[in-house]
Scaffold this motif. Sequence first.
Motif, short mmCIF file in Angstrom:
data_model
loop_
_atom_site.label_atom_id
_atom_site.label_comp_id
_atom_site.label_asym_id
_atom_site.label_seq_id
_atom_site.Cartn_x
_atom_site.Cartn_y
_atom_site.Cartn_z
N MET A 55 0.92 -1.20 0.01
CA MET A 55 -0.04 -0.12 -0.10
C MET A 55 0.99 1.03 0.08
O MET A 55 1.75 1.30 0.74
CB MET A 55 -0.99 -0.05 1.13
N GLY A 93 -11.16 -2.37 2.90
CA GLY A 93 -9.69 -2.60 2.28
C GLY A 93 -9.16 -3.92 3.42
O GLY A 93 -8.51 -4.43 2.98
N TYR A 96 -10.37 -7.22 2.58
CA TYR A 96 -9.73 -7.56 1.28
C TYR A 96 -8.18 -7.85 1.48
O TYR A 96 -7.78 -9.11 1.26
CB TYR A 96 -10.08 -6.56 0.23
#
Length: 160
Positions: A55, A93, A96
């Motif tokens: 990320m 998020g 997931y």
Amino acid sequence: MISRWLSTSDDRALFILRVTVGVVVFAHGLQKAFGLFGGHGALETMEMFEKWFGMPAFLTLLVIMSDSIGAFCVVIGFFTRFMAISISFVMLGAMYLVHGKWGFYMNWYTAPNRGEGFEFHLLILAICIVLTIKGAGAWSIDRWISSRKNTVLKSEFNHE
């Protein structure tokens, strides 16, 4: 347009949901932002999220802001719908990228599947969806602003 984002009823149940979800998420925000409650602080969180999940630091910063500033705004009922949407995206998020692989349950006690599933995130997501649909409820800044605006509009209408 802004009236739609702020309008809400005087529902006390929404107050309970708002404060509960806000306090819980805010505690996680304090971990990420300042390293409190066993957290790592902003810089280390950004480094870890990039290393572990790929990320970018900018997205991690948005997560930190949502979990801290956004959650605090939910507690006080300020732009609750927008903040609840931002927290919802963070929960999606997290489900997931991190917690989905562990399954539904928070399997802390059973080896080899020890890990945190997504049941907690699903509950936070559901509460945020309710707040997005219904608004902040009783004792919120959104309600106060909305009622002040309506009072001003009514008084202007009656003077014409």
